[in-house]
Scaffold this motif. Structure first.
Motif, PDB file in Angstrom:
ATOM      1  N   UNK A  37       0.838  -1.203   0.000  1.00  0.00           N
ATOM      2  CA  UNK A  37       0.000   0.000   0.000  1.00  0.00           C
ATOM      3  C   UNK A  37       0.871   1.250   0.000  1.00  0.00           C
ATOM      4  N   UNK A  38       1.929   1.282   0.802  1.00  0.00           N
ATOM      5  CA  UNK A  38       2.831   2.427   0.841  1.00  0.00           C
ATOM      6  C   UNK A  38       3.537   2.608  -0.495  1.00  0.00           C
ATOM      7  N   UNK A  39       3.963   1.481  -1.123  1.00  0.00           N
ATOM      8  CA  UNK A  39       4.622   1.564  -2.433  1.00  0.00           C
ATOM      9  C   UNK A  39       3.668   2.112  -3.488  1.00  0.00           C
ATOM     10  N   UNK A  40       2.402   1.683  -3.419  1.00  0.00           N
ATOM     11  CA  UNK A  40       1.414   2.177  -4.375  1.00  0.00           C
ATOM     12  C   UNK A  40       1.176   3.674  -4.216  1.00  0.00           C
ATOM     13  N   UNK A  41       1.011   4.128  -2.986  1.00  0.00           N
ATOM     14  CA  UNK A  41       0.823   5.546  -2.732  1.00  0.00           C
ATOM     15  C   UNK A  41       2.042   6.353  -3.174  1.00  0.00           C
ATOM     16  N   UNK A  42       3.222   5.840  -2.869  1.00  0.00           N
ATOM     17  CA  UNK A  42       4.462   6.507  -3.256  1.00  0.00           C
ATOM     18  C   UNK A  42       4.555   6.634  -4.772  1.00  0.00           C
ATOM     19  N   UNK A  46       4.467  10.008  -7.053  1.00  0.00           N
ATOM     20  CA  UNK A  46       5.627  10.276  -7.896  1.00  0.00           C
ATOM     21  C   UNK A  46       5.212  10.466  -9.355  1.00  0.00           C
ATOM     22  N   UNK A  47       4.213   9.650  -9.817  1.00  0.00           N
ATOM     23  CA  UNK A  47       3.797   9.709 -11.218  1.00  0.00           C
ATOM     24  C   UNK A  47       3.146  11.061 -11.565  1.00  0.00           C
ATOM     25  N   UNK A  48       2.369  11.587 -10.642  1.00  0.00           N
ATOM     26  CA  UNK A  48       1.683  12.848 -10.940  1.00  0.00           C
ATOM     27  C   UNK A  48       2.549  14.048 -10.572  1.00  0.00           C
ATOM     28  N   UNK A  49       3.775  13.786 -10.063  1.00  0.00           N
ATOM     29  CA  UNK A  49       4.711  14.868  -9.785  1.00  0.00           C
ATOM     30  C   UNK A  49       4.410  15.658  -8.541  1.00  0.00           C
ATOM     31  N   UNK A  50       3.700  15.101  -7.603  1.00  0.00           N
ATOM     32  CA  UNK A  50       3.344  15.838  -6.396  1.00  0.00           C
ATOM     33  C   UNK A  50       4.099  15.330  -5.152  1.00  0.00           C
ATOM     34  N   UNK A  51       5.086  14.439  -5.382  1.00  0.00           N
ATOM     35  CA  UNK A  51       5.835  13.892  -4.252  1.00  0.00           C
ATOM     36  C   UNK A  51       6.869  14.908  -3.761  1.00  0.00           C
ATOM     37  N   UNK A  52       6.748  15.339  -2.533  1.00  0.00           N
ATOM     38  CA  UNK A  52       7.696  16.292  -1.962  1.00  0.00           C
ATOM     39  C   UNK A  52       8.791  15.543  -1.199  1.00  0.00           C
ATOM     40  N   UNK A  53       9.842  16.268  -0.856  1.00  0.00           N
ATOM     41  CA  UNK A  53      10.957  15.671  -0.104  1.00  0.00           C
ATOM     42  C   UNK A  53      10.469  15.174   1.255  1.00  0.00           C
ATOM     43  N   UNK A  54       9.641  15.989   1.919  1.00  0.00           N
ATOM     44  CA  UNK A  54       9.132  15.608   3.234  1.00  0.00           C
ATOM     45  C   UNK A  54       8.278  14.345   3.143  1.00  0.00           C
ATOM     46  N   UNK A  55       7.463  14.234   2.076  1.00  0.00           N
ATOM     47  CA  UNK A  55       6.631  13.035   1.906  1.00  0.00           C
ATOM     48  C   UNK A  55       7.500  11.796   1.674  1.00  0.00           C
ATOM     49  N   UNK A  56       8.564  11.936   0.863  1.00  0.00           N
ATOM     50  CA  UNK A  56       9.462  10.815   0.592  1.00  0.00           C
ATOM     51  C   UNK A  56      10.110  10.315   1.888  1.00  0.00           C
ATOM     52  N   UNK A  57      10.540  11.273   2.721  1.00  0.00           N
ATOM     53  CA  UNK A  57      11.137  10.877   4.000  1.00  0.00           C
ATOM     54  C   UNK A  57      10.102  10.184   4.883  1.00  0.00           C
ATOM     55  N   UNK A  58       8.877  10.736   4.859  1.00  0.00           N
ATOM     56  CA  UNK A  58       7.821  10.132   5.673  1.00  0.00           C
ATOM     57  C   UNK A  58       7.502   8.705   5.215  1.00  0.00           C
ATOM     58  N   UNK A  59       7.434   8.515   3.864  1.00  0.00           N
ATOM     59  CA  UNK A  59       7.215   7.160   3.340  1.00  0.00           C
ATOM     60  C   UNK A  59       8.347   6.217   3.793  1.00  0.00           C
ATOM     61  N   UNK A  60       9.564   6.706   3.719  1.00  0.00           N
ATOM     62  CA  UNK A  60      10.710   5.884   4.132  1.00  0.00           C
ATOM     63  C   UNK A  60      10.650   5.495   5.603  1.00  0.00           C
ATOM     64  N   UNK A 276      -1.461   1.425  -8.332  1.00  0.00           N
ATOM     65  CA  UNK A 276      -2.250   0.227  -8.045  1.00  0.00           C
ATOM     66  C   UNK A 276      -1.597  -1.016  -8.663  1.00  0.00           C
ATOM     67  N   UNK A 277      -1.022  -0.841  -9.862  1.00  0.00           N
ATOM     68  CA  UNK A 277      -0.316  -1.947 -10.523  1.00  0.00           C
ATOM     69  C   UNK A 277       0.884  -2.388  -9.680  1.00  0.00           C
ATOM     70  N   UNK A 278       1.658  -1.433  -9.179  1.00  0.00           N
ATOM     71  CA  UNK A 278       2.816  -1.756  -8.331  1.00  0.00           C
ATOM     72  C   UNK A 278       2.369  -2.433  -7.037  1.00  0.00           C
ATOM     73  N   UNK A 279       1.312  -1.886  -6.435  1.00  0.00           N
ATOM     74  CA  UNK A 279       0.801  -2.476  -5.185  1.00  0.00           C
ATOM     75  C   UNK A 279       0.315  -3.897  -5.435  1.00  0.00           C
ATOM     76  N   UNK A 280      -0.404  -4.085  -6.578  1.00  0.00           N
ATOM     77  CA  UNK A 280      -0.935  -5.415  -6.893  1.00  0.00           C
ATOM     78  C   UNK A 280       0.196  -6.437  -7.039  1.00  0.00           C
TER      79      UNK A 280
END
Length: 600
Positions: A37-42, A46-60, A276-280
């Motif tokens: 689920x986290x990989x899918x959200x990430x 990332x695909x729509x270009x809205x991933x910020x540095x803070x979000x990437x750290x939070x996902x990690x 969703x494809x990555x999560x699946x």
């Protein structure tokens, strides 16, 4: 009542413990679902270009936290469930040993030591593996597959999930095809291991005979054949196991192929997002490990079933010699008055009776000597007196009681026997002499050793009574082993003493000393002496001569000599042998004297 299963009673008895282990494992499995689920959200961010540095750290940080949580709960559940499997291993091995102790001597006459060792080590080890790896893998697979499939349906819908999972039922068909073959090969492998273990045990036990007869090359050839067979059986099992694993991996790989093709097309057509494809596919990858593990568990369960069947054969073997239903608990002691009435006895595997119509009386406190040719039934008679085998009811009586009425613990506790094979344990001399449920003081051990005329030999050893003996007491001579066995019997101060050809390995001088020392021990005790030397039996109150399972002569020493039968013939032959030995000794002494004079 025999057992039906080994596994299920253990599971039922520890149901709550297994439930807790499963709960901990379930928490670990649920936490694994957060990774896809986290990989899918990430990926979507990332695909729509809205991933910020803070979000990437939070996902990690979230992934690291989830990873630590998975590792913690999985490790705790493994330790908890594996502890249960070790408990089962300990209990089964303990039950096996306790059951062996209940079985009669006849059972062990028909078993190889290597087979018994294989049951206690290899088969019980497989039982542990089934409850350790098997149950853990099944629990994890069942829960993880269930929740992963539900998450896959929730993520990409039912259609893609069903299409991707279609090849997986082939694993069940594959397991069914390999089921019987793997079980049969596992049984063959265990049997080959038993043969190899027996070969090694026989070689090590008989190493002196092997060397004396220069049979090293022949034994090496036999060992090589058994070793090669064990390797071949193992190779066949590994071959089938590997083939099963390869085919299972191929089926799993095909599911991935379907997922990539169909899922990729759906992404291109915007039926699902890339996230969703990555999560699946990550959910699918989580499934592959448990599904492949189930395939391996099928093999392990077949090995476990084969080992369980082998152990069940032992557990369901009923003891031949047990306290009879007519046993009287109030009989706590015996005086030693023995009577045998019309006893006829056959060993189960024998084609004809070993004893035929034997009748005799041995009053309390008197002595009986038994002589006869080899195989005439002498040892069998005393084995029936201690119920190593069951005599027919109404044939053997002690103190007026049918021997079946006397509890085994009372009967054997009041009889001291020196067996023909003089078996000693690989412990200390002190432990071998004091081999009895009740403890003995050092003075009692020393006294028994002195009576048996082995004390002087023992004190010559560096550690004296604390000298550790080798396997079967091999570090002692044959005569010393016999005398230690005599000390082990007389220290009990039993009501009945039995000496089964226990003076054959000592010289005549030592024999006289032992018999002289035993006079005080034998006084007022019922004593039965089996011997081939007339000198060791001639002072008995009564002597019987056995031939082909029958009593053919009976009486005192003088009475039997007057009959000029088998006993008299044995006596005169032994007199001639002694005279020849004496003359030979005198000739050797004279030769030494002459050589000394010539040298002077």
């Amino acid at each position: 009542m025999g057992r039906n299963h080994i596994f299920w009673p253990h599971i039922k008895a520890n149901a709550w413990s297994y439930g807790l282990g499963f709960a901990l494992l379930s928490i670990s499995s649920v936490m694994q679902l957060f990774i896809p689920w986290l990989l899918g959200q990430f990926t979507d961010r990332l695909q729509i270009g809205k991933l910020t540095y803070e979000e990437a750290v939070r996902f990690g940080i979230w992934m690291i936290a989830v990873g630590f949580g998975i590792a913690f709960f999985r490790s705790v559940s493994r330790m908890y469930l594996f502890r249960l499997s070790r408990q089962l291993e300990m209990r089964v091995r303990g039950d096996l040993f306790a059951h062996w102790e209940k079985l009669s001597a006849q059972y062990f006459n028909n078993q190889r030591i290597g087979d018994l060792m294989s049951h206690a080590i290899s088969d019980v080890g497989v039982i542990r593996e089934v409850t350790m790896q098997g149950y853990f893998t099944v629990m994890e697979a069942v829960f993880l597959i269930t929740v992963s499939v539900a998450a896959m349906v929730q993520t990409v819908g039912l259609w893609l999930t069903v299409v991707t999972m279609l090849p997986l039922p082939l694993l069940s068909l594959l397991a069914y095809k390999f089921n019987r073959k793997i079980m049969e090969q596992s049984a063959n492998m265990q049997e080959a291991i038993s043969d190899l273990t027996s070969r090694v045990q026989e070689f090590t036990a008989g190493i002196r005979v092997v060397k004396a007869f220069i049979q090293e090359q022949a034994e090496r050839k036999l060992f090589t054949e058994d070793n090669r067979r064990a390797v071949e059986m193992n190779r066949r099992f590994v071959r089938s196991n590997s083939l099963f694993g390869a085919l299972s991996t191929g089926i799993v790989g095909f599911s991935f192929l379907v997922s990539v093709i169909v899922g990729g097309i759906m992404v291109l057509k915007q039926g699902i997002t890339l996230g969703e494809f990555v999560a699946f596919n990550t959910y699918l990858s989580l499934l592959m490990g448990p599904i492949e593990g189930l395939g391996k568990v099928v093999n392990l369960l077949q090995r476990g079933k084969a080992s369980e069947q082998r152990l069940m054969e032992i557990f369901n073997t009923e003891p031949d010699v047990v306290d009879d239903i007519m046993a009287k608990d109030d009989i706590q002691d015996i005086a030693g008055d023995i009577e045998i009435r019309n006893l006829t006895f056959s060993y189960p595997e024998a084609g004809r009776p070993t004893l035929r119509d034997v009748s005799l009386k041995v009053p309390k406190g008197t002595s009986l000597a038994i002589v006869g040719r080899v195989g005439s039934g002498k040892s069998t008679l005393v084995h029936l007196l201690v119920r190593l085998y069951n005599p027919p009811k109404g044939t053997v009586f002690v103190d007026g009681h049918d021997i079946h009425e006397i509890p085994l613990r009372t009967l054997r506790g009041q009889i001291g026997i020196v067996p023909q094979d003089q078996f000693l344990f690989s412990s200390t001399i002190r432990d071998n002499i004091g081999f009895d449920p009740k403890p003995y003081s050092d003075d009692q051990v020393v006294e028994a050793a002195k009576v048996a005329q082995v004390y002087d030999n023992i004190v010559e050893f560096p550690h004296q009574f604390d000298t550790a003996l080798g396997e079967r007491g091999i570090s002692l001579s044959g005569g010393q082993r016999q005398r230690v066995s005599i000390a082990r019997a007389i220290i009990k101060k039993p009501s009945v003493l039995i000496f089964d050809d226990s003076l054959s390995a000592v010289d005549t001088i030592t024999e006289d000393l032992i018999l002289e020392g035993l006079e005080s021990v034998m006084n007022k005790r019922t004593t039965i002496i089996i011997g081939h030397r007339i000198s060791s039996v001639q002072n008995a109150d009564q002597i019987i001569v056995m031939d082909e399972g029958r009593i053919v002569e009976r009486g005192t020493h003088e009475q039997l000599l007057g009959k000029n039968g088998i006993y008299a013939d044995m006596y005169h032959k032994q007199l001639l042998d002694r005279e020849a030995e004496r003359e030979d000794g005198m000739a050797q002494t004279q030769a030494r004297l002459l050589q000394g004079g010539a040298g002077a």
